[in-house]
Design a protein around this motif. Structure first.
Motif, PDB file in Angstrom:
ATOM      1  N   SER A   1       1.027  -3.833  -4.535  1.00 32.39           N
ATOM      2  CA  SER A   1      -0.329  -4.136  -4.053  1.00 32.39           C
ATOM      3  C   SER A   1      -1.417  -3.859  -5.071  1.00 32.39           C
TER       4      SER A   1
ATOM      5  N   THR B   1       7.616  -6.318  -3.793  1.00 29.27           N
ATOM      6  CA  THR B   1       6.348  -5.963  -3.164  1.00 29.27           C
ATOM      7  C   THR B   1       5.575  -5.010  -4.063  1.00 29.27           C
TER       8      THR B   1
ATOM      9  N   ASN C   1       2.286  -8.750  -1.325  1.00 29.95           N
ATOM     10  CA  ASN C   1       1.538  -7.539  -0.989  1.00 29.95           C
ATOM     11  C   ASN C   1       2.118  -6.891   0.258  1.00 29.95           C
ATOM     12  N   HIS C   2       2.629  -5.664   0.111  1.00 29.27           N
ATOM     13  CA  HIS C   2       3.241  -4.981   1.251  1.00 29.27           C
ATOM     14  C   HIS C   2       2.220  -4.445   2.241  1.00 29.27           C
ATOM     15  N   HIS C   3       0.940  -4.564   1.949  1.00 29.48           N
ATOM     16  CA  HIS C   3      -0.075  -4.192   2.938  1.00 29.48           C
ATOM     17  C   HIS C   3      -0.278  -5.302   3.971  1.00 29.48           C
ATOM     18  N   ASN C   4       0.268  -6.456   3.714  1.00 27.59           N
ATOM     19  CA  ASN C   4       0.262  -7.560   4.672  1.00 27.59           C
ATOM     20  C   ASN C   4       1.637  -7.688   5.303  1.00 27.59           C
TER      21      ASN C   4
ATOM     22  N   HIS D   1       9.595   2.802   3.048  1.00 28.30           N
ATOM     23  CA  HIS D   1       8.891   2.406   4.270  1.00 28.30           C
ATOM     24  C   HIS D   1       9.678   1.381   5.101  1.00 28.30           C
TER      25      HIS D   1
ATOM     26  N   HIS E   1       8.489  -1.864   7.832  1.00 30.49           N
ATOM     27  CA  HIS E   1       8.746  -3.277   7.523  1.00 30.49           C
ATOM     28  C   HIS E   1       9.975  -3.856   8.221  1.00 30.49           C
TER      29      HIS E   1
END
Length: 339
Positions: free
Chosen positions: A181, A179, A199-202, A223, A227
């Protein structure tokens, strides 16, 4: 000797968050090396300890990663001698490496890669041990295994993610997804060898569905609390989750349906509890050293902050706390004589 530490737990913005002071040179015990520290790196654990662990008696010296030269050996030392160049990640129960000299058990020390500077070498031990133990201890993989399976690394551009990607690509047959971004973290992850970047924002499960890959292994390096549900959705049945961060809670009951395994990785466990297999860290660091020297692995240092002093160490802590650090941040040893 000179050392840098802290007297009161708290934010790095505090006026005396870090101080330089004089203290005695440590005396090596039977299994110890006394090392002249020539390079150090900063890790998330440095920030966590400084912010949350109040010292008991006087200043606590921070720092875990180090590279340097052996100056003295204990009576029972068998694997090193004075003059050897070494690198290691230290012991969280002992004073740290942000000092001119440091005492460390030989069983958690490796021979410094000859192709790297002391500062470059200091950027490798803690993350390499963590990544190695995730792959080969937590996941139980053997070198050359993993064909047809995938590993998802949450936090691919950090220190652990950077070397974990390399180890997985070079020593196993796993497909590696990480991941990232930002453009900079994506470029760095590509340099480390990632097969795919999401993308870890999704939502991670949606990102993985778009790839058409369901990984058997997930290394959740940051995080995890955010997740965790997505990881449960995206991982293969009978898969394995390894984590290193500190979620507020972790409900394992939902893992039953997929018969998932979950394990913690904490590279200080062996030294903290003096386990009978402590010497495995010596062996794996020697292996990592050879892999760096022969070009199989590349250094993960992305920021050299100059010579270790209060100002440069404060800047390194600020960068680590910002969440914007890529790879590893390193410093030359305390004082110009160590640069």
């Amino acid at each position: 000797m000179k050392a840098i530490g802290y007297t009161d737990a708290g934010p790095i913005s505090a006026e005396n968050a870090l101080i330089e002071f004089e203290t005695d040179i440590p005396k090596p015990g039977p299994n110890d090396l006394l090392v002249e520290v020539r390079g150090i790196s900063v890790n998330p654990v440095d920030v966590k300890v400084r912010a949350g662990a109040q010292p008991d008696n006087g200043p606590r010296i921070l720092g875990f990663d180090a590279a340097g030269t052996v100056k003295e050996v204990g009576s029972d030392v068998t694997q090193f001698r004075s003059g050897d160049e070494v690198f290691y990640a230290g012991d969280i129960t002992r004073p740290g490496t942000n000092a001119e000299f440091h005492r460390v058990d030989e069983r958690i020390v490796g021979r410094k890669p000859s192709s790297l500077s002391f500062a470059e070498a200091a950027g490798m031990p803690l993350t390499s041990i963590t990544a190695w133990e995730i792959l080969f201890d937590s996941f139980g993989l053997k070198e050359g295994e993993g064909a047809g399976e995938a590993l998802l690394v949450v936090g691919g551009a950090g220190g652990v993610g950077s070397i974990l990607t390399q180890l997985a690509k070079k020593l196993t047959k796993l497909t590696v997804i990480v991941t990232a971004s930002r453009d900079a973290t994506r470029e760095w992850s590509e340099k480390m060898g990632a097969d795919h970047i999401i993308n870890h924002h999704n939502p991670l499960d949606e990102e993985m569905k778009a790839l058409g890959i369901s990984p058997r292994y997930v290394a959740s390096l940051t995080h995890t609390g955010i997740h965790y549900e997505a990881i449960q959705a995206l991982i293969k049945p009978r898969g394995h989750i390894a984590l290193i961060d500190d979620p507020e809670s972790l409900d394992v009951i939902p893992l039953k349906k997929k018969a998932l395994s979950v394990s913690w990785e904490f590279m200080f466990t062996r030294s903290m509890f003096q386990t009978e297999d402590m010497n495995e860290q010596h062996k794996l660091l020697n292996r990592v050293s050879k892999l760096l020297d022969d070009g199989t692995l590349i250094p993960t240092v992305n920021n050299h902050g100059g010579v270790l002093n209060v100002e440069s160490l404060r800047a390194a802590h600020e960068l680590q706390e910002s969440g914007k650090a890529i790879g590893k941040t390193v410093l030359d040893g305390l004082g110009t004589e160590c640069s």
